[in-house]
Design a protein around this motif. Structure first.
Motif, mmCIF file in Angstrom:
data_model
loop_
_atom_site.group_PDB
_atom_site.id
_atom_site.type_symbol
_atom_site.label_atom_id
_atom_site.label_comp_id
_atom_site.label_asym_id
_atom_site.label_seq_id
_atom_site.Cartn_x
_atom_site.Cartn_y
_atom_site.Cartn_z
ATOM 1 N N ALA A 255 1.045 6.466 -9.852
ATOM 2 C CA ALA A 255 0.197 5.849 -9.148
ATOM 3 C C ALA A 255 0.367 4.179 -10.100
ATOM 4 N N ARG A 256 0.787 4.296 -11.047
ATOM 5 C CA ARG A 256 0.698 2.795 -11.528
ATOM 6 C C ARG A 256 2.363 2.088 -11.315
ATOM 7 N N LEU A 257 3.258 2.689 -10.910
ATOM 8 C CA LEU A 257 4.484 2.614 -10.498
ATOM 9 C C LEU A 257 3.614 2.193 -8.799
ATOM 10 N N ALA A 258 3.141 2.797 -8.197
ATOM 11 C CA ALA A 258 2.302 2.282 -6.547
ATOM 12 C C ALA A 258 2.134 0.732 -6.563
ATOM 13 N N ALA A 259 1.212 0.919 -7.962
ATOM 14 C CA ALA A 259 -0.111 0.132 -7.884
ATOM 15 C C ALA A 259 0.548 -1.584 -7.658
ATOM 16 N N ARG A 260 1.996 -1.149 -8.327
ATOM 17 C CA ARG A 260 2.795 -2.183 -9.134
ATOM 18 C C ARG A 260 3.295 -3.362 -7.921
ATOM 19 N N TYR A 261 3.534 -2.163 -6.589
ATOM 20 C CA TYR A 261 4.086 -2.930 -5.584
ATOM 21 C C TYR A 261 2.927 -2.717 -4.188
ATOM 22 N N ALA A 262 1.939 -2.487 -4.273
ATOM 23 C CA ALA A 262 0.136 -2.336 -3.483
ATOM 24 C C ALA A 262 0.298 -3.795 -2.320
ATOM 25 N N GLY A 263 0.640 -3.489 -1.367
ATOM 26 C CA GLY A 263 0.206 -4.617 -0.203
ATOM 27 C C GLY A 263 0.376 -3.588 1.522
ATOM 28 N N ASP A 264 -0.017 -4.862 2.193
ATOM 29 C CA ASP A 264 -0.095 -4.608 3.393
ATOM 30 C C ASP A 264 1.075 -4.519 4.384
ATOM 31 N N GLY A 265 1.772 -5.078 3.630
ATOM 32 C CA GLY A 265 3.005 -5.979 4.273
ATOM 33 C C GLY A 265 3.711 -4.626 4.420
#
Length: 356
Positions: free
Chosen positions: A151-161
């Motif tokens: 989840a922390r890894l995913a959060a680092r690359y979060a975005g809608d693009g």
């Protein structure tokens, strides 16, 4: 009848290894000297009992396929081919689900594995016109602390693009793990603006869906088909606007329902549920995205207007950009406005025909 491959749609439930073409898996296995079970290469789709023995066989086959994926070139190939095949089926938005842990060793860790997938998703978006987002998924088979790391890894690359992480999921055997113990991981993901997209309500029934709703606050529910068994629960799902990522071929292959006609698609739609049809694992189930729409038409009696509504639901439930959403919704209207047998009104043609 109107061509379902020309109906614009979004594909929100597709697993990384499970998206592979049979021909690609056969080539990777040959190159690595791996002997695979014949049932992985015949393209006919599994038919398993809905018990732990059936799931064990499914997981063993999935693991055998995943073990053939070794290194950056393989990761890029799978993303590219998944997007190409989706484009051929009218999908303008693909949200592919991956657990980078599974592919980390050959590329140096979970971060490089995820970055490779994201980079190829951006490249495929630019080349193919299919907007590709990525869902990072934890596994119920691992400790909940592993889910927090992801989840922390995913959060680092979060975005809608395109080529960004748009959601966080939880997959694998619903009978494993304590759902509530994964809540902290989903809280991390939600704070980063990621969609909550856990699996639930396929192998297990309404009580499990209740647990997932309470602990993980889903925006979409992976499968969720068995909410149809409890009217009050179904009304809650509808009232909360939780989309159901329905995968009819998966339900039949895993023995949840005896045949296609038993999948309660019509009941869910009539209750007002937001439905996004998905292929789940076409490598193992022998059925791609258009096949799910074809089943809705030929088995459940959906008219073209109702199929268009299903496509609209998938688009609205996605994390597509505003421009992509508007373009796809306009394309659905145009598809429905054509007479059956006419050419695609947008003038677009599928990028490539799916192989395998």
């Amino acid at each position: 009848m109107r061509d379902l491959a020309l109906l614009p749609k979004a594909h929100l439930h597709l697993h990384f290894t499970g998206s592979m073409r049979v021909t690609t898996l056969a080539e990777l296995a040959h190159d690595r000297g791996v002997r695979l079970p014949a049932s992985l290469l015949d393209g006919e789709g599994l038919r398993l009992p809905a018990d732990e023995r059936g799931w064990f066989r499914f997981q063993r086959l999935y693991d055998a396929a995943r073990a053939c994926v070794r290194g950056e070139a393989d990761l890029r190939r799978i993303v590219r081919e998944a997007a190409t095949d989706d484009a051929a089926e009218g999908s303008g938005r693909l949200e592919i689900q991956v657990d980078p842990t599974s592919y980390a060793p050959p590329v140096g860790g979970i971060t490089p594995a995820l970055e490779i997938v994201l980079d190829e998703a951006r490249s495929a978006t630019a080349d193919l016109g299919v907007e590709v987002g990525v869902i990072v998924a934890a596994s119920r088979m691992r400790h909940p602390l592993d889910a927090r790391i992801l989840a922390r890894l995913a959060a680092r690359y979060a975005g809608d693009g395109p080529g960004e992480v748009i959601g966080f999921g939880l997959s694998n055997d619903e009978r494993r793990g304590d759902t509530a113990e994964f809540a902290p991981a989903f809280a991390i993901a939600r704070r980063a603006g990621l969609a909550s997209v856990p699996h639930g309500g396929e192998l297990l029934g309404p009580p499990h869906v209740e647990d997932v709703l309470e602990a993980l606050a889903p925006d979409r529910l992976g499968h969720g088909v068995r909410t149809a068994e409890d009217g009050a629960l179904l009304r809650r799902v509808v009232d909360r606007g939780i989309a159901l990522e329905l995968c009819p071929a998966s339900n039949v292959s895993l023995g949840v329902y005896r045949d296609d006609a038993d999948v309660p698609l019509r009941r869910l739609v009539d209750a007002g549920a937001t439905i996004a049809l998905g292929a789940d694992d076409p490598l193992l189930f022998g059925s791609r995205l258009v096949d799910q729409y074809r089943t809705a038409r030929e088995v459940h009696g959906f008219s073209d207007a109702e199929l268009a509504d299903l496509a609209r639901s998938s688009i609205r439930a996605s994390r597509a950009s505003d421009g992509t959403r508007q373009r796809l919704l306009a394309g659905v209207d145009a598809w429905l406005a054509t007479e059956p047998g006419d050419a695609d009104p947008t003038g677009a043609q599928p990028v490539a025909q799916p192989a395998g």
